[in-house]
Design a protein around this motif. Sequence first.
Motif, PDB file in Angstrom:
ATOM      1  N   SER A   2      -0.205  38.395  31.121  1.00  0.00           N
ATOM      2  CA  SER A   2      -1.437  39.146  30.895  1.00  0.00           C
ATOM      3  C   SER A   2      -2.645  38.422  31.479  1.00  0.00           C
ATOM      4  O   SER A   2      -3.464  39.022  32.185  1.00  0.00           O
ATOM      5  CB  SER A   2      -1.618  39.362  29.390  1.00  0.00           C
ATOM      6  OG  SER A   2      -2.922  39.711  29.077  1.00  0.00           O
ATOM      7  N   VAL A   3      -2.767  37.147  31.204  1.00  0.00           N
ATOM      8  CA  VAL A   3      -3.906  36.375  31.709  1.00  0.00           C
ATOM      9  C   VAL A   3      -3.853  36.274  33.229  1.00  0.00           C
ATOM     10  O   VAL A   3      -4.879  36.418  33.907  1.00  0.00           O
ATOM     11  CB  VAL A   3      -3.932  34.973  31.057  1.00  0.00           C
ATOM     12  CG1 VAL A   3      -4.884  34.042  31.769  1.00  0.00           C
ATOM     13  CG2 VAL A   3      -4.315  35.088  29.597  1.00  0.00           C
ATOM     14  N   LEU A   4      -2.666  36.039  33.779  1.00  0.00           N
ATOM     15  CA  LEU A   4      -2.543  35.951  35.233  1.00  0.00           C
ATOM     16  C   LEU A   4      -2.848  37.291  35.900  1.00  0.00           C
ATOM     17  O   LEU A   4      -3.486  37.326  36.957  1.00  0.00           O
ATOM     18  CB  LEU A   4      -1.146  35.458  35.624  1.00  0.00           C
ATOM     19  CG  LEU A   4      -0.847  33.995  35.287  1.00  0.00           C
ATOM     20  CD1 LEU A   4       0.587  33.649  35.650  1.00  0.00           C
ATOM     21  CD2 LEU A   4      -1.807  33.053  35.968  1.00  0.00           C
ATOM     22  N   SER A   5      -2.423  38.382  35.305  1.00  0.00           N
ATOM     23  CA  SER A   5      -2.731  39.703  35.856  1.00  0.00           C
ATOM     24  C   SER A   5      -4.232  39.967  35.827  1.00  0.00           C
ATOM     25  O   SER A   5      -4.798  40.484  36.792  1.00  0.00           O
ATOM     26  CB  SER A   5      -2.009  40.799  35.071  1.00  0.00           C
ATOM     27  OG  SER A   5      -0.627  40.630  35.153  1.00  0.00           O
ATOM     28  N   TYR A   6      -4.858  39.630  34.723  1.00  0.00           N
ATOM     29  CA  TYR A   6      -6.300  39.791  34.602  1.00  0.00           C
ATOM     30  C   TYR A   6      -7.021  38.968  35.668  1.00  0.00           C
ATOM     31  O   TYR A   6      -7.945  39.448  36.329  1.00  0.00           O
ATOM     32  CB  TYR A   6      -6.749  39.370  33.196  1.00  0.00           C
ATOM     33  CG  TYR A   6      -8.225  39.455  32.958  1.00  0.00           C
ATOM     34  CD1 TYR A   6      -8.859  40.682  32.830  1.00  0.00           C
ATOM     35  CD2 TYR A   6      -8.994  38.301  32.866  1.00  0.00           C
ATOM     36  CE1 TYR A   6     -10.228  40.760  32.613  1.00  0.00           C
ATOM     37  CE2 TYR A   6     -10.351  38.363  32.649  1.00  0.00           C
ATOM     38  CZ  TYR A   6     -10.967  39.595  32.518  1.00  0.00           C
ATOM     39  OH  TYR A   6     -12.305  39.663  32.310  1.00  0.00           O
ATOM     40  N   ASN A  25      -4.959  24.056  33.613  1.00  0.00           N
ATOM     41  CA  ASN A  25      -5.551  23.950  32.277  1.00  0.00           C
ATOM     42  C   ASN A  25      -5.659  25.311  31.600  1.00  0.00           C
ATOM     43  O   ASN A  25      -5.440  25.432  30.395  1.00  0.00           O
ATOM     44  CB  ASN A  25      -6.923  23.284  32.346  1.00  0.00           C
ATOM     45  CG  ASN A  25      -6.824  21.803  32.617  1.00  0.00           C
ATOM     46  OD1 ASN A  25      -5.788  21.187  32.381  1.00  0.00           O
ATOM     47  ND2 ASN A  25      -7.893  21.231  33.124  1.00  0.00           N
ATOM     48  N   GLU A  26      -5.984  26.336  32.367  1.00  0.00           N
ATOM     49  CA  GLU A  26      -6.067  27.685  31.801  1.00  0.00           C
ATOM     50  C   GLU A  26      -4.696  28.165  31.337  1.00  0.00           C
ATOM     51  O   GLU A  26      -4.564  28.737  30.254  1.00  0.00           O
ATOM     52  CB  GLU A  26      -6.649  28.652  32.833  1.00  0.00           C
ATOM     53  CG  GLU A  26      -6.846  30.051  32.322  1.00  0.00           C
ATOM     54  CD  GLU A  26      -7.875  30.154  31.220  1.00  0.00           C
ATOM     55  OE1 GLU A  26      -7.732  31.062  30.377  1.00  0.00           O
ATOM     56  OE2 GLU A  26      -8.812  29.349  31.180  1.00  0.00           O
ATOM     57  N   LEU A  51      -0.892  29.083  26.811  1.00  0.00           N
ATOM     58  CA  LEU A  51       0.409  28.828  26.192  1.00  0.00           C
ATOM     59  C   LEU A  51       0.277  28.134  24.842  1.00  0.00           C
ATOM     60  O   LEU A  51       1.091  28.355  23.948  1.00  0.00           O
ATOM     61  CB  LEU A  51       1.286  27.992  27.125  1.00  0.00           C
ATOM     62  CG  LEU A  51       1.753  28.697  28.386  1.00  0.00           C
ATOM     63  CD1 LEU A  51       2.501  27.735  29.291  1.00  0.00           C
ATOM     64  CD2 LEU A  51       2.625  29.892  28.051  1.00  0.00           C
ATOM     65  N   THR A  52      -0.737  27.305  24.671  1.00  0.00           N
ATOM     66  CA  THR A  52      -0.896  26.601  23.398  1.00  0.00           C
ATOM     67  C   THR A  52      -1.755  27.365  22.395  1.00  0.00           C
ATOM     68  O   THR A  52      -1.786  26.989  21.230  1.00  0.00           O
ATOM     69  CB  THR A  52      -1.497  25.205  23.626  1.00  0.00           C
ATOM     70  OG1 THR A  52      -2.748  25.344  24.286  1.00  0.00           O
ATOM     71  CG2 THR A  52      -0.561  24.327  24.432  1.00  0.00           C
ATOM     72  N   ALA A  53      -2.435  28.407  22.818  1.00  0.00           N
ATOM     73  CA  ALA A  53      -3.298  29.170  21.902  1.00  0.00           C
ATOM     74  C   ALA A  53      -2.488  29.785  20.776  1.00  0.00           C
ATOM     75  O   ALA A  53      -2.932  29.808  19.627  1.00  0.00           O
ATOM     76  CB  ALA A  53      -4.064  30.245  22.662  1.00  0.00           C
ATOM     77  N   ILE A  54      -1.311  30.275  21.088  1.00  0.00           N
ATOM     78  CA  ILE A  54      -0.463  30.884  20.066  1.00  0.00           C
ATOM     79  C   ILE A  54      -0.059  29.832  19.042  1.00  0.00           C
ATOM     80  O   ILE A  54      -0.096  30.074  17.836  1.00  0.00           O
ATOM     81  CB  ILE A  54       0.782  31.516  20.712  1.00  0.00           C
ATOM     82  CG1 ILE A  54       0.368  32.651  21.631  1.00  0.00           C
ATOM     83  CG2 ILE A  54       1.764  32.009  19.663  1.00  0.00           C
ATOM     84  CD1 ILE A  54       1.468  33.149  22.527  1.00  0.00           C
ATOM     85  N   GLU A  55       0.292  28.646  19.511  1.00  0.00           N
ATOM     86  CA  GLU A  55       0.698  27.570  18.612  1.00  0.00           C
ATOM     87  C   GLU A  55      -0.455  27.140  17.716  1.00  0.00           C
ATOM     88  O   GLU A  55      -0.269  26.888  16.528  1.00  0.00           O
ATOM     89  CB  GLU A  55       1.210  26.385  19.433  1.00  0.00           C
ATOM     90  CG  GLU A  55       1.950  25.357  18.634  1.00  0.00           C
ATOM     91  CD  GLU A  55       3.260  25.860  18.069  1.00  0.00           C
ATOM     92  OE1 GLU A  55       3.625  25.408  16.965  1.00  0.00           O
ATOM     93  OE2 GLU A  55       3.906  26.702  18.703  1.00  0.00           O
ATOM     94  N   ASP A  56      -1.663  27.070  18.267  1.00  0.00           N
ATOM     95  CA  ASP A  56      -2.829  26.689  17.471  1.00  0.00           C
ATOM     96  C   ASP A  56      -3.123  27.718  16.393  1.00  0.00           C
ATOM     97  O   ASP A  56      -3.427  27.373  15.256  1.00  0.00           O
ATOM     98  CB  ASP A  56      -4.058  26.516  18.360  1.00  0.00           C
ATOM     99  CG  ASP A  56      -3.940  25.316  19.282  1.00  0.00           C
ATOM    100  OD1 ASP A  56      -3.101  24.436  19.007  1.00  0.00           O
ATOM    101  OD2 ASP A  56      -4.686  25.263  20.284  1.00  0.00           O
ATOM    102  N   LYS A  57      -3.030  29.001  16.753  1.00  0.00           N
ATOM    103  CA  LYS A  57      -3.260  30.052  15.760  1.00  0.00           C
ATOM    104  C   LYS A  57      -2.229  29.982  14.646  1.00  0.00           C
ATOM    105  O   LYS A  57      -2.541  30.167  13.482  1.00  0.00           O
ATOM    106  CB  LYS A  57      -3.231  31.426  16.425  1.00  0.00           C
ATOM    107  CG  LYS A  57      -4.436  31.715  17.262  1.00  0.00           C
ATOM    108  CD  LYS A  57      -4.340  33.079  17.890  1.00  0.00           C
ATOM    109  CE  LYS A  57      -5.508  33.340  18.827  1.00  0.00           C
ATOM    110  NZ  LYS A  57      -5.410  34.630  19.483  1.00  0.00           N
TER     111      LYS A  57
END
Length: 135
Positions: free
Chosen positions: A40-44, A105-106, A111-117
């Motif tokens: 999703s992020v790469l497509s955006y 870094n992006e 990838l780590t945002a899900i783990e942090d949430k």
Amino acid sequence: MGKDAEQIFRKLKEDLSAYVELKVELLKLTAYERTGKLVSVLSYGLILLFLAFFAILFIFLALGFFLGDILDNVAGGFAIVALLYMILFAIIIFNKNKISEAIVNEIISVLTAIEDKKKESDNEQTTDTAGETDF
């Protein structure tokens, strides 16, 4: 007494195998979620890059015609624009490491945002239950 122990160990084995299966399923779903978020992020980013490319292209076309009118030589105007393109190209090449690092870094942050949430929600649940006492 032997049958009780046998039943307990059988039940423990069933519970343990069910736990392992659920843990593997959770890992699969987490991987799917991370992959989906990354795509999703790469497509955006690709869509934004595509739009920025055309915006820059038309800006430079307009600049080429404008400079051509000023110089009374359209070819000269587009030569100046080509020179600007070469300067931009050189800037991008010289900053290759910074650009690559920013992209990496992006991707890592996505990838780590899900783990942090997940950790934040686990911590909230832990603090909610930590204050409870049974009397």
